[in-house]
Write a protein that holds these residues in place. Structure first.
Motif, PDB file in Angstrom:
ATOM      1  N   TYR A 241      -6.808   7.563  -9.385  1.00  0.00           N
ATOM      2  CA  TYR A 241      -5.955   8.474  -8.620  1.00  0.00           C
ATOM      3  C   TYR A 241      -4.916   7.657  -7.854  1.00  0.00           C
ATOM      4  N   GLY A 242      -3.743   8.255  -7.670  1.00  0.00           N
ATOM      5  CA  GLY A 242      -2.734   7.668  -6.796  1.00  0.00           C
ATOM      6  C   GLY A 242      -1.803   6.673  -7.429  1.00  0.00           C
ATOM      7  N   SER A 243      -2.064   6.249  -8.663  1.00  0.00           N
ATOM      8  CA  SER A 243      -1.209   5.313  -9.393  1.00  0.00           C
ATOM      9  C   SER A 243      -1.280   5.655 -10.879  1.00  0.00           C
TER      10      SER A 243
ATOM     11  N   ASP B 130       0.849  -1.187   0.000  1.00  0.00           N
ATOM     12  CA  ASP B 130       0.000   0.000   0.000  1.00  0.00           C
ATOM     13  C   ASP B 130       0.885   1.238   0.000  1.00  0.00           C
ATOM     14  N   HIS B 131       0.977   1.909  -1.164  1.00  0.00           N
ATOM     15  CA  HIS B 131       1.810   3.108  -1.237  1.00  0.00           C
ATOM     16  C   HIS B 131       1.038   4.371  -0.883  1.00  0.00           C
ATOM     17  N   GLY B 132      -0.203   4.204  -0.402  1.00  0.00           N
ATOM     18  CA  GLY B 132      -0.931   5.338   0.158  1.00  0.00           C
ATOM     19  C   GLY B 132      -1.725   6.152  -0.829  1.00  0.00           C
ATOM     20  N   GLY B 133      -1.786   5.729  -2.091  1.00  0.00           N
ATOM     21  CA  GLY B 133      -2.500   6.508  -3.086  1.00  0.00           C
ATOM     22  C   GLY B 133      -3.999   6.322  -3.082  1.00  0.00           C
ATOM     23  N   GLY B 134      -4.487   5.278  -2.343  1.00  0.00           N
ATOM     24  CA  GLY B 134      -5.908   5.008  -2.356  1.00  0.00           C
ATOM     25  C   GLY B 134      -6.337   4.489  -3.711  1.00  0.00           C
ATOM     26  N   ASP B 135      -7.631   4.576  -3.989  1.00  0.00           N
ATOM     27  CA  ASP B 135      -8.172   4.202  -5.293  1.00  0.00           C
ATOM     28  C   ASP B 135      -7.785   2.766  -5.638  1.00  0.00           C
ATOM     29  N   VAL B 136      -7.078   2.540  -6.729  1.00  0.00           N
ATOM     30  CA  VAL B 136      -6.718   1.191  -7.175  1.00  0.00           C
ATOM     31  C   VAL B 136      -5.236   0.977  -6.917  1.00  0.00           C
ATOM     32  N   LEU B 137      -4.911   0.119  -5.963  1.00  0.00           N
ATOM     33  CA  LEU B 137      -3.506  -0.109  -5.628  1.00  0.00           C
ATOM     34  C   LEU B 137      -2.917  -1.151  -6.573  1.00  0.00           C
ATOM     35  N   ALA B 138      -2.805  -0.765  -7.820  1.00  0.00           N
ATOM     36  CA  ALA B 138      -2.199  -1.613  -8.840  1.00  0.00           C
ATOM     37  C   ALA B 138      -1.433  -0.718  -9.792  1.00  0.00           C
ATOM     38  N   VAL B 139      -0.475  -1.297 -10.487  1.00  0.00           N
ATOM     39  CA  VAL B 139       0.330  -0.554 -11.450  1.00  0.00           C
ATOM     40  C   VAL B 139       0.211  -1.228 -12.811  1.00  0.00           C
ATOM     41  N   PRO B 140       0.385  -0.470 -13.901  1.00  0.00           N
ATOM     42  CA  PRO B 140       0.190  -1.052 -15.234  1.00  0.00           C
ATOM     43  C   PRO B 140       1.334  -1.934 -15.704  1.00  0.00           C
TER      44      PRO B 140
END
Length: 619
Positions: A372-374, A85-95
Motif C-alpha cells: 500500500y502507498g507506493s 517519507d511520502h506518507g504512504g506507510g508500508d514499504v517506502l520504496a519505488v520500483p
C-alpha cells in the motif's frame, strides 16, 4: 566530500537502520525483524535530480537484480541521509524512476541518493549524492508527444485480472446499510466492475469461516458441508466472474486457538489443531469445486492462495514455521486432486517472505503479495534468481493506504495513484488487484455514512469514486500502446501519459498529474502544470476531439455530496441527484480538429491532482 557509494559509510548503516525500524518489529511488517542485510548490488548510476516548481524529479539507471529503490535525502552533501517519507506507510520504496519528491521545502537545497533493494530486508549501497533545490515559482510546463502511428506493443490492463472484496458471504446478506440492501448492492458492484472495467476475478477472505459452515468436528469425526460455499461461488459465477480461492480462515472446530480472531466477523487466525484434518479439508474443498464447476474451469481459472498476510501477527497466531507447514500441507492437498490446479502465496503484507516462499520445496505456481502507498516493487529478479523467471506474479491487494476509514480513499489523489501504479506494473505482473470493489465492507464494522473513507472503488449505493473513473478511463484506451515522450517540469514523475490506438483508428491519450506525497492529497497549486500534447502520425485529415476530466469538481462524487449538504446518508431525492451525476463529465464540448503536418496539438491545464483523457475519433 564523504564517499557514499562503497557500502561501508556510516550513512549507509544509518539508512539500513532506519529501514529496519520501518520494516521490523513495531512496524507494519511485524515479522521481518532483525538488521537489514547489505545486498550485493551495484551502486545506482547516473542519478539526476531536476529542480522544478514545488518538486524535484529524480531519475537513475536501473540496477540489475534490484526489486526497487529507497530514495534518501540530506540537508548537506555529507548527510545525514534519511528515507524520503511520502506518507504512504508500508514499504517506502519505488520500483523505478522517475520519482517526484514533493515533500521538500521550496527554495531549500537538498542532496539526494538512491539505494537499491535486493529484497525488502536487503539494501545495497547508496549512490553518489546529487544536489537539487525545488523552486517557489517557474514556468511549470510539460510537453508530451504521442506517435499515433507507432506501436509499443499490446496494451496491458493489469486491473482486469482480479479485484478485492469483503468476505463473499456478504453477497448473500439481506441487511441494509444506508438504506441499501447489502448483498444486492455488493453483487451490483461486482457486476459493474466486470462489465465496465473488464475485471475477471474476485479475491476475498474467509471462505472457510464458520458463517458458511464448511467444517464441524462431531464426536471426533470431520464433517464437511460446502453448500454455503456453493451459494457464494454460484453467485460469483452468475456475475460473470471467477474466484481467487483464498484458503482462510480456520474453522473454529479445527482451530488450536479458537479465540484468536480478527475483524468484526471474527475470522479465526489460529493454526489447525490437527494438520491432517486441515489437509483433508483443503483436499475435500478442492475436489468438491472440481466436481461442481469442472476440472478445466478450476484448473485454468481458479488460483488457490494460501491464507492472508501471515507475516502479520494480526492475521496468524502461529509461528512462521507453522505457516510454512500450513502452506505445504495446503499446496500438496490441492495438487493431490489435480496437479494442474494453480496454488501459490505467500499472500504477504508489505512484500514480505517472498524469498522464503521461493525457497520452499512445496508446489508453487504463482507468487502473491500486497503493498500500500507506493507502486508495487518488481519481483522478477527474485523469481529469476530462484530459477523461475516465468513465474506468474499476482499482487492480490493494493491501494493508496492500508488504513480503514481514511478520507484519502475517496479523493482524486487516490485516482492518480491508481493510474501511476497500473502503468508502472503493466507488462511485468499478471494482475494488480485494487482493494476493494465496494464500500460494503465490514472488517471493522459497517459504514456509518456515505463516503466514510472506505477502500471501495464504488460507494455504498454504487456511485463511482474518482479512482473508479481512473480505471474506467484507462479501460477506454485502445489495444495497441503508443510511444509517448514527456519533457518538462515534473515529466514522468509528476505528470504521466499513457496512450493507445483502437482498431478503428481512435487515439486515446490519458494524462494525469499526481504525487505519492500524502501531504498533498488535497492539492497544491505549486504542483499544477500546463501541458501541451502533440499527437503525430495521424493518418486522416479530420478528427472529433473529446476531453474528459476527473478533478476536484469533475467526476468527484464527494464534491457533489458536499454540495448537497450531505452528512450521513442521502435521502431519496439526494440519491437521485447523485445517480444523475454518476458519470465522467466532459471538460469542454466535443470539437472537430484538422490535422496539419500530420499532427494535432492540444494545450490544457492539469491541476495536481487531476486526470484528463483526450480522445481523437476519425471523421
Amino acid at each position: 566530500m564523504t564517499e557514499l557509494a562503497g557500502g561501508t559509510d556510516t550513512h549507509i548503516d544509518r539508512a539500513r537502520q532506519r529501514w529496519a525500524e520501518l520494516m521490523g518489529a513495531g512496524g507494519v511488517q511485524d515479522r521481518a525483524g532483525g538488521p537489514v542485510a547489505a545486498a550485493d548490488l551495484p551502486v545506482p548510476a547516473c542519478l539526476s535530480a531536476a529542480s522544478g516548481r514545488g518538486q524535484v524529479t529524480l531519475t537513475w539507471d536501473p540496477v540489475p537484480g534490484a526489486i526497487g529503490y529507497a530514495v534518501h535525502r540530506a540537508p548537506a552533501e555529507d548527510g545525514p541521509f534519511e528515507l524520503v517519507d511520502h506518507g504512504g506507510g508500508d514499504v517506502l520504496a519505488v520500483p523505478h524512476g522517475a520519482y517526484a519528491d514533493t515533500t521538500a521545502e521550496p527554495g531549500k537545497e537538498y542532496w539526494y541518493a538512491v539505494a537499491p533493494l535486493a529484497t525488502v530486508n536487503a539494501m545495497g549501497p547508496l549512490s553518489a549524492p546529487v544536489p537539487a533545490r525545488p523552486t517557489v515559482d517557474g514556468p511549470a510546463t510539460v510537453d508530451v508527444t504521442v506517435d499515433a502511428g507507432g506501436d509499443a506493443g499490446p496494451l496491458h490492463r493489469p486491473w482486469r485480472r482480479v479485484v478485492g472484496s469483503e468476505h463473499l458471504s456478504h453477497l448473500l446478506c439481506a441487511d441494509l446499510t444506508g438504506g441499501q440492501p447489502i448483498g444486492a448492492d455488493l453483487r451490483a458492484a461486482l457486476r459493474r466492475v466486470r462489465d465496465e472495467l473488464g475485471v475477471e476475478s474476485v479475491r476475498a477472505h474467509g471462505i472457510l469461516c464458520d458463517d458458511l459452515g464448511v467444517y464441524r468436528n462431531v464426536d471426533g469425526v470431520s464433517r464437511f458441508d460446502f453448500s454455503g460455499v456453493d451459494r457464494v461461488y454460484d453467485t460469483v459465477m452468475d456475475l460473470g466472474m471467477r474466484p481467487v480461492v483464498e484458503l482462510s480462515f480456520m474453522p473454529r472446530d479445527l482451530a488450536r486457538d479458537p479465540d484468536k480472531t480478527v475483524f468484526a466477523y471474527r475470522g479465526c487466525i489460529s493454526p489447525p489443531s490437527d494438520w491432517d484434518r486441515w489437509g483433508e479439508l483443503v483436499g475435500a474443498l478442492t475436489a468438491h469445486l472440481v466436481e461442481r464447476y469442472g476440472l478445466a474451469e478450476v484448473r485454468d481459472h481458479w488460483p488457490f492462495e494460501v491464507w492472508n498476510e501471515a507475516n502479520l501477527s494480526v492475521f496468524w497466531s502461529g509461528t512462521p514455521d507453522e505457516f510454512w507447514r500450513l502452506y505445504e500441507v495446503s499446496a500438496r492437498a490441492v495438487k493431490l486432486v489435480d496437479s494442474g490446479i494453480q496454488v501459490g502465496g505467500p499472500a504477504s503484507a508489505a512484500v514480505g517472505w517472498i524469498d522464503d516462499q521461493l525457497a520452499t520445496a512445496a508446489p508453487l505456481d504463482f507468487l502473491s503479495t500486497h503493498t500500500y502507498g507506493s507502486p508495487p516493487l518488481d519481483l522478477r529478479p527474485l523469481a529469476a534468481a530462484a530459477g523461475r523467471p516465468d513465474l506468474p506474479l499476482l499482487w492480490t491487494e493494493w491501494g493508496v493506504t492500508a488504513s480503514h476509514g481514511s478520507t484519502i480513499n475517496d479523493t482524486v489523489f487516490a485516482a492518480t495513484f491508481l493510474l501511476r501504479g497500473m502503468r508502472s506494473v503493466a507488462g511485468r505482473v499478471d494482475g494488480l488487484a485494487p482493494w476493494v470493489a465496494s464500500d460494503h465492507f465490514e472488517e471493522l464494522g459497517r459504514p456509518e455514512r456515505l463516503l466514510h473513507g472506505g477502500f471501495g472503488l464504488l460507494t455504498v449505493g454504487n456511485l463511482a469514486k474518482p479512482k473508479y473513473w481512473a480505471l474506467a478511463l484507462a479501460e477506454r484506451l485502445g489495444d495497441v500502446e503508443l510511444p509517448a515522450v514527456s519533457r518538462g517540469d515534473g515529466a514522468d514523475g509528476l505528470v504521466e501519459c499513457w496512450a493507445a490506438r483502437r482498431a478503428d483508428g481512435t487515439v486515446g491519450v490519458l494524462l494525469w498529474n499526481g504525487t505519492l506525497d500524502h501531504g498533498k492529497a488535497s492539492g497544491d497549486s505549486t504542483l499544477d502544470r500546463d501541458v501541451t500534447v502533440t499527437i503525430t502520425g495521424l493518418p486522416v485529415e479530420r478528427y472529433t476531439l473529446r476531453h474528459l476530466r476527473v478533478d476536484a469538481t469533475h467526476g468527484n462524487v464527494a464534491e457533489t455530496w458536499r454540495a448537497l449538504g450531505g452528512e450521513e446518508w442521502p435521502d431519496d431525492d439526494q440519491w437521485a441527484v447523485l445517480g444523475e451525476a454518476d458519470q465522467i463529465p466532459l471538460l469542454e464540448p466535443d470539437r472537430d480538429v484538422t490535422v496539419r503536418g500530420g499532427g494535432v496539438e492540444v494545450t490544457l491545464d492539469l491541476p495536481m491532482p487531476s486526470i484528463s483523457y483526450l480522445e481523437l475519433r476519425p471523421i
